[in-house]
Design a protein around this motif. Structure first.
Motif, short mmCIF file in Angstrom:
data_model
loop_
_atom_site.label_atom_id
_atom_site.label_comp_id
_atom_site.label_asym_id
_atom_site.label_seq_id
_atom_site.Cartn_x
_atom_site.Cartn_y
_atom_site.Cartn_z
N GLN B 210 17.44 -27.06 -21.33
CA GLN B 210 16.57 -28.01 -20.65
C GLN B 210 15.56 -27.24 -19.78
O GLN B 210 14.37 -27.55 -19.78
CB GLN B 210 17.44 -28.95 -19.80
CG GLN B 210 16.71 -30.05 -19.10
CD GLN B 210 16.36 -29.65 -17.68
OE1 GLN B 210 17.01 -28.79 -17.09
NE2 GLN B 210 15.32 -30.25 -17.16
N ALA B 211 16.04 -26.21 -19.10
CA ALA B 211 15.15 -25.45 -18.24
C ALA B 211 14.15 -24.63 -19.06
O ALA B 211 12.95 -24.64 -18.79
CB ALA B 211 15.98 -24.54 -17.33
N GLN B 212 14.67 -23.95 -20.11
CA GLN B 212 13.79 -23.13 -20.96
C GLN B 212 12.66 -23.93 -21.56
O GLN B 212 11.52 -23.49 -21.60
CB GLN B 212 14.60 -22.58 -22.14
CG GLN B 212 15.32 -21.29 -21.92
CD GLN B 212 16.27 -21.04 -23.06
OE1 GLN B 212 16.02 -21.46 -24.18
NE2 GLN B 212 17.37 -20.36 -22.76
N ARG B 213 12.99 -25.10 -22.07
CA ARG B 213 12.00 -25.88 -22.80
C ARG B 213 11.27 -26.87 -21.93
O ARG B 213 10.40 -27.60 -22.43
CB ARG B 213 12.68 -26.63 -23.94
CG ARG B 213 13.34 -25.69 -24.91
CD ARG B 213 14.10 -26.44 -25.96
NE ARG B 213 14.53 -25.51 -27.00
CZ ARG B 213 14.42 -25.75 -28.29
NH1 ARG B 213 13.92 -26.88 -28.71
NH2 ARG B 213 14.83 -24.86 -29.17
N GLY B 214 11.66 -26.95 -20.68
CA GLY B 214 11.03 -27.91 -19.79
C GLY B 214 11.18 -29.34 -20.26
O GLY B 214 10.29 -30.17 -20.12
N MET B 215 12.34 -29.63 -20.87
CA MET B 215 12.56 -30.99 -21.37
C MET B 215 12.92 -31.92 -20.21
O MET B 215 13.44 -31.48 -19.19
CB MET B 215 13.75 -31.02 -22.33
CG MET B 215 13.45 -30.51 -23.71
SD MET B 215 14.86 -30.79 -24.79
CE MET B 215 16.16 -29.91 -23.98
N GLY B 216 12.69 -33.20 -20.41
CA GLY B 216 13.24 -34.20 -19.52
C GLY B 216 14.55 -34.67 -20.14
O GLY B 216 14.59 -35.00 -21.32
N MET B 217 15.63 -34.68 -19.36
CA MET B 217 16.92 -35.05 -19.95
C MET B 217 17.52 -36.22 -19.19
O MET B 217 17.53 -36.23 -17.95
CB MET B 217 17.86 -33.85 -19.93
CG MET B 217 19.17 -34.12 -20.61
SD MET B 217 19.98 -32.60 -21.14
CE MET B 217 20.98 -32.22 -19.74
N LEU B 218 17.99 -37.20 -19.96
CA LEU B 218 18.74 -38.30 -19.37
C LEU B 218 20.21 -38.03 -19.69
O LEU B 218 20.61 -38.06 -20.85
CB LEU B 218 18.30 -39.64 -19.97
CG LEU B 218 18.97 -40.88 -19.36
CD1 LEU B 218 18.53 -41.07 -17.93
CD2 LEU B 218 18.64 -42.12 -20.18
N LEU B 219 20.98 -37.73 -18.67
CA LEU B 219 22.38 -37.37 -18.87
C LEU B 219 23.24 -38.55 -18.44
O LEU B 219 23.28 -38.89 -17.26
CB LEU B 219 22.71 -36.12 -18.04
CG LEU B 219 24.15 -35.65 -18.08
CD1 LEU B 219 24.50 -35.12 -19.46
CD2 LEU B 219 24.40 -34.57 -17.03
N ILE B 220 23.91 -39.14 -19.42
CA ILE B 220 24.73 -40.30 -19.12
C ILE B 220 26.16 -39.85 -18.95
O ILE B 220 26.69 -39.16 -19.83
CB ILE B 220 24.58 -41.32 -20.25
CG1 ILE B 220 23.18 -41.91 -20.13
CG2 ILE B 220 25.62 -42.41 -20.16
CD1 ILE B 220 22.72 -42.53 -21.38
N THR B 221 26.78 -40.21 -17.84
CA THR B 221 28.13 -39.72 -17.61
C THR B 221 28.86 -40.62 -16.64
O THR B 221 28.26 -41.41 -15.91
CB THR B 221 28.11 -38.27 -17.08
OG1 THR B 221 29.44 -37.82 -16.92
CG2 THR B 221 27.41 -38.21 -15.71
N HIS B 222 30.18 -40.51 -16.64
CA HIS B 222 30.99 -41.23 -15.67
C HIS B 222 31.59 -40.24 -14.69
O HIS B 222 32.35 -40.60 -13.81
CB HIS B 222 32.12 -41.97 -16.37
CG HIS B 222 33.11 -41.01 -16.97
ND1 HIS B 222 32.89 -40.37 -18.16
CD2 HIS B 222 34.29 -40.55 -16.52
CE1 HIS B 222 33.90 -39.56 -18.42
NE2 HIS B 222 34.76 -39.65 -17.44
N ASP B 223 31.26 -38.95 -14.87
CA ASP B 223 31.98 -37.88 -14.19
C ASP B 223 31.10 -37.28 -13.09
O ASP B 223 30.09 -36.64 -13.37
CB ASP B 223 32.33 -36.81 -15.25
CG ASP B 223 33.26 -35.75 -14.69
OD1 ASP B 223 33.26 -35.55 -13.47
OD2 ASP B 223 33.97 -35.12 -15.48
N LEU B 224 31.51 -37.48 -11.86
CA LEU B 224 30.73 -36.95 -10.73
C LEU B 224 30.61 -35.44 -10.82
O LEU B 224 29.59 -34.86 -10.43
CB LEU B 224 31.42 -37.33 -9.42
CG LEU B 224 31.14 -38.74 -8.92
CD1 LEU B 224 32.13 -39.11 -7.81
CD2 LEU B 224 29.73 -38.85 -8.39
#
Lengths: 325, 716
Positions: B210-224
């Motif tokens: 994500q950092a290398q490519r400068g992507m925008g990421m939506l991370l869906i999770t239940h885990d703090l």
């Protein structure tokens, strides 16, 4: 793979022996050798001597399974079961009760049987898979709904109705094809068109509905969602992803019957007067010709076992997860 | 709703506005996502946090219009480079999918097509969006596999998914998603199905890419913990709505919404040992019956009259910078300033039992929680004594199915457990921990080894001979949905065991039976009427209560709990852990607690045994093992656990350990862990390490500690 095949073939021997014993026992529960003789000799002028003579000539005067009067191994070998059934394991079917050689009879009748059964099978499979894919493609629409209704309606009608109605409409009313009969070579075509068409139609309803369910179940799976997330079109998703996976359960039902196509169809051959193995079997049952019935049941079980082995092998073609070693 | 909690987003952001999603059910459409708005900015990871059913996955699927057949997009826009994804014609939407916006899914095992090779599945994307084929596509696929950390990529292209481990499959999934170099990536619980060491690897990989490519990421999770490890910004969802957003550091420093605070307080942790976890009353409202006003109000400890009638607007959290942390709660309305001060006395820093305080507690907890070790009563016969338990499964091959090898699922495990104590058996999937449980209960017949219960040897088999032991030990299974017979009423499920083992509750008249069932249900906090209902009428947490009641029906001394909370949400997990702790205190039960969750171990267990490839590598009290791990594998495991403690301070990033667990059919020579061990030497490759006793309560199998045993006189 080789070891697997050898093991499966080895399993086949006890299965065939069991089938043989069971058919033999069942037949002689309802029939005695005396009944057979009376049937073969005709109902009139049957004397006890004639029956005894008929039985002696054909070896039916021996005990069924166990000969207490004989010595040593002959206690088992000098019996009707051993003399009539055991030799089938080496491919010797002997003669029918009317004296004709069963092997030669099968050789001449296998042609018409396959000429009817193989086209029915192939056309049927193509039509059902395509129709089911179409319904899966339009799932949830009115076309899908009415398609399923039509399938249920088609399933609910007896196969006999299709035969009788088809014969009446195309042969009697429209006079397009002969009502029944058979000819060799290319002229067989006009005799086969109607039974093939009816055979296909009679099987459509249940198969389409079943395959549609399989396809829709596959479509709901995660990997299909992945395929869509890649930007693939619905056609690619269906043919490349869904069809290949749905073929796995479809093969289970399909490959197993392929060898049995050679046995022909009892119903269709009888109704359309096609001189194949199906009508041969029906005739033999009517005539209480035990030798023929026994031979056909034996061949049927051999072909069924072959079908099961072929099914397992076909999995290795469509499912990379299956390997036999 | 007045303010939309987003800053002026850059032009190249993925802008989601008022997204609403529904599901058709029985002629009605139930709203599952209600007016969600956020911006996904290139170069930033936004974590969408919530419990199951809160609508977080539906949100992501709606953006790509990949909702299941029953799903409907009810409204809103999702703007990407001038297009509204929700309104694009299908053909143009397909140009976006996998190209500008890609997605990875939760379950790597089912998300790849089982009958196509890895190369084919990556190649499809290259052909579709980049027009690559043949050699160019192959070279590109190889490069992609190398980028996601797959060794020998050329060979892997020909592999089918079933030939890869779970972690590898998820790497392939990521390679597929990245194939067309998308600007945005939706990751739907990408590590939930993975083991903790693999989870650490995958999170690190996603973070780097994500950092290398400068992507925008939506991370869906239940885990703090996952949020703490990988996100820049956080959005919390509850019952279909976004209720809090903010930068990660602000969020972890002081979670603002009462629901978020409750989530933090429900986390099991060593600092909360011996205390009850905060368990929210009730459950998430069902889609069909959403409360008017604030959806959290019925469960909110701080709710007041206004919450029940009026849906709250977005308010900035006091002290937050411009456009920073915002929350949808009436307490933050300046008009409710008095209530706010009452609810959060130490404002403007709403002091919650959050991570910051826990971090401090964890450091000092070593001394406080040392009590369990002290209460060990030496000399008494332990309730459960397992000696050299082995469960081997034959591998059969060839013409006559000869046994050509053994899968040594459990290979010489020795344990003991005292009455009223909890022993946690910890390890990653495939380490044999569940098989140990089944072997002890004789649900599986062990190959070798002895199990003694209260000093009596448990026979290997025989229904009659085992009956008295079945009464004494019972099991609670992982999946409360699959382990209860759907055709029996709860009452029948509870009575079955009593009847089979000839217990008093099973025999006498209807009135006594009813009383026995009611007492059992009461014990696990369910009403007596539950006896007449069927399992499907209950929620996951309630079902696990029923499963516990079923195990308790025969009054056992030992419960084997096989991951009893891993299928449950955090707030429900807290309820079950509270119940288990309470039952232990009241009934003096001993628990063999099989788990992979260290937080649960810290909270509940007295002793812990760490398993790797069928053997215990380290065993000791919880304080010894978790605070001062000696075996390199234990250290690896602990380092891989995503911790929320450090997130508030902005320090994240674990070192992911290399490699994966090998197959137990073919364990590495010498110490099983040596191929992955950073400290392995010749001795480790030569032979399996002997047991070294480092303290009266702790043993470890590692050459580094060989010969450092405590003197025998200290050893009890």
């Amino acid at each position: 793979m080789f070891a697997y095949l050898v093991r499966r073939l080895a399993y086949a021997v006890p299965i065939l022996l069991g089938v043989n014993l069971l058919t033999f026992a069942l037949f002689f529960v309802v029939n005695t050798p005396d009944d057979m003789a009376r049937m073969q000799l005709g109902v009139k002028r049957v004397t006890a001597e004639a029956i005894a003579k008929w039985k002696a000539e054909r070896g039916y005067d021996k005990p069924l399974f166990f000969n207490g009067a004989a010595d040593g191994t002959a206690k088992l070998t000098d019996t009707i079961f051993y003399a009539k059934s055991a030799r089938m394991f080496v491919g010797d079917f002997g003669a029918a009760e009317d004296g004709r050689d069963i092997a030669r009879e099968i050789a001449t009748r296998i042609g018409p049987s396959t000429a009817l059964a193989v086209p029915t099978f192939i056309v049927g499979l193509l039509v059902t898979v395509s129709a089911a894919l179409l319904l899966a493609f339009v799932r949830g629409t009115r076309l899908d709904f009415w398609g399923v209704v039509a399938c249920v309606a088609a399933m609910s009608v007896s196969g006999l109705f299709y035969i009788i109605f088809g014969q009446w409409l195309f042969s009697k009313a429209l006079r397009l094809v002969p009502i029944s009969g058979y000819a060799d070579g290319l002229s067989a075509f006009k005799f086969l068109v109607l039974p093939v068409a009816i055979g296909v139609v009679a099987g459509l309803g249940s198969s389409i509905r079943w395959y549609r369910t399989l396809f829709i179940e596959e479509i709901g799976k995660d990997y299909v969602r992945t395929a869509r997330a890649k930007g693939l079109g619905e056609g690619t998703v269906l043919f490349r992803h869904v069809l290949k996976n749905a073929m796995i359960p479809i093969l289970t039902g399909v490959v197993v019957v392929i060898p049995q196509l050679f046995l022909g169809s009892l119903l269709m051959e009888s109704f359309f007067g096609i001189p194949g193995l199906g009508s041969y079997t029906i005739d033999a049952i009517n005539a209480q010709d035990f030798s023929v019935v026994r031979a056909m049941v034996f061949i049927g079980s051999v072909l069924y076992i072959a079908g099961l082995i072929l099914t397992d092998l076909s999995y290795t073609l469509v499912d990379p997860r299956v390997r036999f070693d | 709703m007045s303010a939309i909690p987003v800053q002026a987003a850059p032009a190249d952001a993925l802008r989601v506005r008022d997204l609403s999603v529904g599901f058709a059910a029985g002629g009605r459409v139930l709203t599952a996502v209600d007016g969600v708005s956020f911006d996904l900015v290139p170069g930033e990871t936004l974590a969408l946090l919530g419990e199951s059913g809160c609508g977080k996955s539906a949100t992501a699927l709606a953006l790509l219009r990949l909702l299941p057949d029953a799903g409907r997009i009810l409204g809103g826009r999702a703007e990407l480079g001038g297009d509204d994804l929700l309104a694009l014609p299908p053909a143009r939407l397909r140009d976006v999918r996998g190209n500008r916006l890609a997605m990875i899914f939760q379950e790597p095992a089912t998300s790849l097509n089982p009958v196509l090779t890895v190369g084919q599945q990556i190649g499809e994307v290259l052909a579709r969006h980049l027009g690559l084929a043949g050699e160019a596509a192959r070279a590109r696929s190889e490069a992609l596999l190398r980028q996601v950390g797959i060794a020998d990529p050329a060979a892997r292209l020909a592999a089918y998914p079933f030939q890869l481990s779970g972690g590898m499959k998820q790497r392939v999934m990521i390679a597929i998603a990245l194939a067309a170099e998308p600007r945005f990536l939706l990751a739907d619980e990408p590590t939930t199905a993975l083991d903790v060491t693999i989870q650490a690897q995958i999170l690190a990989l996603l973070r780097d890419l994500q950092a290398q490519r400068g992507m925008g990421m939506l991370l869906i999770t239940h885990d703090l913990g996952v949020v703490a490890e990988a996100a820049h910004r956080v959005g919390v969802m509850y019952a279909g709505q976004l209720i809090e957003t903010g930068r990660r550091d602000d969020f972890f420093r002081r979670p603002a919404h009462p629901y978020t605070q409750a989530l933090f307080a429900a986390l099991p942790d060593v600092a909360r040992r011996g205390r009850r976890l905060l368990a929210l009353p009730g459950q998430v409202p069902t889609l069909a019956r959403m409360p008017a006003g604030c959806r959290f109000a019925p469960r909110c400890p701080k709710a007041f009259a206004r919450c029940g009638s009026e849906a709250p607007a977005w308010w900035p959290v006091p002290g937050a910078e411009e456009g920073g942390q915002q929350v949808r709660c009436h307490l933050y309305d300046p008009a409710e300033a008095a209530r706010y001060r009452e609810a959060f006395p130490s404002a403007p820093e709403p002091a919650v039992a959050g991570c910051g305080t826990d971090a401090a507690a964890m450091v000092t907890a070593g001394q406080d929680a040392a009590t369990p070790a002290a209460s060990d009563a030496p000399g008494a016969a332990p309730l459960l004594d397992v000696q050299d338990l082995q469960v081997h499964f034959p591998i059969r091959r060839g013409l006559f199915k000869r046994t050509v090898g053994w899968v040594k699922a459990v290979d010489g495990v020795s344990l003991h457990l005292e009455r009223g104590r909890t022993l946690a058996l910890v390890g990653e999937s495939g380490c044999g921990k569940t098989t140990v449980g089944k072997g002890i209960l004789r649900l599986l017949r062990p190959t070798r080894g002895e199990v003694a219960l209260a000093g009596r040897l448990v026979p290997d088999h025989g229904r009659q001979a085992l009956a008295p032991f079945r009464r004494q030990m019972q099991m609670v299974f992982q999946d409360p949905f699959a382990s209860l017979n759907p055709r029996l009423t709860v009452g029948a499920i509870l009575l079955e065991g009593m009847t089979a083992l000839g217990l008093p509750g099973g025999k006498p008249g209807a009135a006594e039976r009813e009383a026995a069932v009611a007492a059992l249900l009461d014990q696990v906090g369910l009403p007596a009427e539950a006896a007449y209902r069927y399992p499907h009428e209950f929620s996951g947490g309630q079902r696990q209560r029923i499963a516990i009641a079923r195990a308790l029906a025969v009054q056992p001394d030992l419960l084997v709990c096989d991951e009893p909370t891993s299928a449950l949400d955090v707030s429900v997990q807290a309820q079950i852990l509270n119940l288990l702790a309470e039952l232990q205190e009241r009934l003096g039960l001993a628990y063999l607690f099989i788990t992979h969750n260290f937080a649960v171990v810290e909270y509940l267990a007295h002793e812990v045994a760490v398993m790797y490839l069928g053997r215990i590598v380290e065993r000791g009290t919880v304080d010894e093992v978790l605070r001062d791990p000696r075996h390199p594998y234990t250290r690896t495991l602990l380092a891989a656990v995503p911790r929320i403690a450090a997130a508030g301070e902005g320090a994240v990033g674990n070192v992911a350990s290399p490699g994966e667990t090998p197959s137990p059919a073919n364990p590495p020579a010498g110490c099983h862990f040596q191929p992955r061990c950073p400290e392995a030497d010749a001795a480790c490759r030569a032979r399996y390490p002997e047991e070294t006793r480092l303290s009266p309560t702790r043993v470890v199998h590692c050459h580094r500690w060989a010969g450092k045993d405590v003197p025998p006189m200290l050893d009890k």
